[in-house]
Design a protein around this motif. Sequence first.
Motif, PDB file in Angstrom:
ATOM      1  N   PRO A  51       0.835  -1.167  -0.011  1.00 59.02           N
ATOM      2  CA  PRO A  51       0.158   0.142  -0.047  1.00 59.02           C
ATOM      3  C   PRO A  51       0.842   1.435  -0.007  1.00 59.02           C
ATOM      4  N   ALA A  52       1.946   1.280   0.764  1.00 60.00           N
ATOM      5  CA  ALA A  52       2.851   2.450   0.669  1.00 60.00           C
ATOM      6  C   ALA A  52       3.297   2.923  -0.747  1.00 60.00           C
ATOM      7  N   VAL A  53       3.360   2.292  -1.989  1.00 62.91           N
ATOM      8  CA  VAL A  53       3.520   2.689  -3.137  1.00 62.91           C
ATOM      9  C   VAL A  53       2.238   2.605  -4.235  1.00 62.91           C
ATOM     10  N   ALA A  54       1.041   2.538  -3.508  1.00 66.22           N
ATOM     11  CA  ALA A  54      -0.198   2.533  -4.133  1.00 66.22           C
ATOM     12  C   ALA A  54       0.049   4.060  -5.189  1.00 66.22           C
ATOM     13  N   SER A  55      -0.619   3.953  -6.289  1.00 63.83           N
ATOM     14  CA  SER A  55      -0.634   5.035  -7.048  1.00 63.83           C
ATOM     15  C   SER A  55      -1.845   5.946  -6.708  1.00 63.83           C
ATOM     16  N   ARG A  56      -3.015   5.606  -6.336  1.00 63.85           N
ATOM     17  CA  ARG A  56      -3.988   6.181  -5.931  1.00 63.85           C
ATOM     18  C   ARG A  56      -4.389   6.315  -4.435  1.00 63.85           C
ATOM     19  N   VAL A  61     -13.267   9.556   6.150  1.00 71.19           N
ATOM     20  CA  VAL A  61     -13.625  10.359   7.774  1.00 71.19           C
ATOM     21  C   VAL A  61     -13.685   8.905   8.669  1.00 71.19           C
ATOM     22  N   THR A  62     -12.778   9.070   9.672  1.00 68.45           N
ATOM     23  CA  THR A  62     -12.571   8.156  10.786  1.00 68.45           C
ATOM     24  C   THR A  62     -12.980   8.776  12.225  1.00 68.45           C
ATOM     25  N   ALA A  63     -13.090   8.108  13.164  1.00 68.83           N
ATOM     26  CA  ALA A  63     -13.540   8.404  14.578  1.00 68.83           C
ATOM     27  C   ALA A  63     -12.268   9.679  14.800  1.00 68.83           C
ATOM     28  N   ASN A  64     -11.326   9.574  14.253  1.00 71.81           N
ATOM     29  CA  ASN A  64     -10.153  10.444  14.581  1.00 71.81           C
ATOM     30  C   ASN A  64     -10.015  11.478  13.548  1.00 71.81           C
ATOM     31  N   GLY A  65     -10.707  11.693  12.875  1.00 73.85           N
ATOM     32  CA  GLY A  65     -10.732  12.644  11.677  1.00 73.85           C
ATOM     33  C   GLY A  65     -10.653  12.180  10.425  1.00 73.85           C
ATOM     34  N   VAL A  66     -10.268  13.223   9.444  1.00 71.42           N
ATOM     35  CA  VAL A  66     -10.015  12.719   7.941  1.00 71.42           C
ATOM     36  C   VAL A  66      -8.483  12.322   7.892  1.00 71.42           C
ATOM     37  N   VAL A  67      -8.447  11.134   7.292  1.00 66.28           N
ATOM     38  CA  VAL A  67      -7.044  10.759   6.853  1.00 66.28           C
ATOM     39  C   VAL A  67      -6.903  10.104   5.406  1.00 66.28           C
ATOM     40  N   ASP A  68      -5.781  10.455   4.900  1.00 75.10           N
ATOM     41  CA  ASP A  68      -5.299   9.918   3.546  1.00 75.10           C
ATOM     42  C   ASP A  68      -5.017   8.699   3.485  1.00 75.10           C
ATOM     43  N   VAL A  69      -5.646   7.754   2.790  1.00 73.42           N
ATOM     44  CA  VAL A  69      -5.340   6.343   2.561  1.00 73.42           C
ATOM     45  C   VAL A  69      -4.977   5.931   1.353  1.00 73.42           C
ATOM     46  N   PRO A  70      -4.309   4.868   1.084  1.00 75.71           N
ATOM     47  CA  PRO A  70      -3.971   4.187  -0.162  1.00 75.71           C
ATOM     48  C   PRO A  70      -5.183   3.522  -0.618  1.00 75.71           C
ATOM     49  N   VAL A  71      -5.438   3.374  -2.030  1.00 79.11           N
ATOM     50  CA  VAL A  71      -6.670   2.434  -2.664  1.00 79.11           C
ATOM     51  C   VAL A  71      -5.852   1.644  -3.577  1.00 79.11           C
ATOM     52  N   ILE A  72      -6.271   0.357  -3.550  1.00 76.49           N
ATOM     53  CA  ILE A  72      -5.636  -0.696  -4.312  1.00 76.49           C
ATOM     54  C   ILE A  72      -6.861  -1.432  -4.914  1.00 76.49           C
ATOM     55  N   ALA A  73      -6.643  -2.411  -5.802  1.00 76.71           N
ATOM     56  CA  ALA A  73      -7.616  -3.360  -6.318  1.00 76.71           C
ATOM     57  C   ALA A  73      -7.201  -4.772  -6.045  1.00 76.71           C
ATOM     58  N   CYS A  83     -18.615 -14.408  -5.138  1.00 73.79           N
ATOM     59  CA  CYS A  83     -17.197 -14.007  -5.444  1.00 73.79           C
ATOM     60  C   CYS A  83     -17.271 -12.664  -6.247  1.00 73.79           C
ATOM     61  N   ALA A  84     -16.427 -11.867  -6.085  1.00 68.10           N
ATOM     62  CA  ALA A  84     -16.367 -10.253  -6.830  1.00 68.10           C
ATOM     63  C   ALA A  84     -14.810 -10.454  -7.145  1.00 68.10           C
ATOM     64  N   GLU A  85     -14.639  -9.955  -8.464  1.00 68.39           N
ATOM     65  CA  GLU A  85     -13.352  -9.801  -8.976  1.00 68.39           C
ATOM     66  C   GLU A  85     -12.798  -8.339  -9.022  1.00 68.39           C
ATOM     67  N   ASN A  86     -11.584  -8.266  -8.898  1.00 74.33           N
ATOM     68  CA  ASN A  86     -11.001  -6.769  -9.216  1.00 74.33           C
ATOM     69  C   ASN A  86     -11.713  -5.759  -8.397  1.00 74.33           C
ATOM     70  N   VAL A  87     -11.946  -5.881  -6.790  1.00 71.40           N
ATOM     71  CA  VAL A  87     -12.506  -4.975  -6.072  1.00 71.40           C
ATOM     72  C   VAL A  87     -11.759  -4.090  -5.491  1.00 71.40           C
ATOM     73  N   GLU A  88     -12.296  -2.837  -5.637  1.00 68.72           N
ATOM     74  CA  GLU A  88     -11.186  -1.807  -5.140  1.00 68.72           C
ATOM     75  C   GLU A  88     -11.330  -1.667  -3.419  1.00 68.72           C
ATOM     76  N   VAL A  89     -10.373  -1.490  -2.776  1.00 67.86           N
ATOM     77  CA  VAL A  89     -10.305  -1.346  -1.396  1.00 67.86           C
ATOM     78  C   VAL A  89      -9.299  -0.327  -1.056  1.00 67.86           C
TER      79      VAL A  89
END
Length: 129
Positions: A51-56, A61-73, A83-89
């Motif tokens: 996730p540290a090198v995710a391009s997106r 919004v979390t209980a601790n405020g807004v945080v920036d997180v990686p998105v992967i498929a 079953c679901a394929e190629n799911v964005e998480v």
Amino acid sequence: MTRLPLDVPILVRRVAFHGPDGIQEIDALLDTGAVCTMIAWDVAKDIGYDPAVASRRTSIVTANGVVDVPVIAVAAVTLGDVCAENVEVVVHDIPEIADIQGLLGLSFLQHCRTVIDYAAGSLEITQSR
């Protein structure tokens, strides 16, 4: 069809996340209000993603405020025979809830028919055709 007993909050056991290095089953909370499904950093790494090198990235919004997180498929998400394929998480740890390593959000649920029957205490998830 996967039929599960219903607890509040809704805990879904044995959700399998598939990646290039394998499969990991986790317990996740069902979150019909979340746009994306979420997994913990160690789950993403264990199945072969960095996730540290995710391009997106996105903000959540979390209980601790807004945080920036990686998105992967991830290659696939399975729950029983669904079953679901190629799911964005999004990748983010959930420190407030012990032993929960993810959330099942709409990026997975959009592939399914989901029926929550609080009166009967059941959750039914079937594959969309």
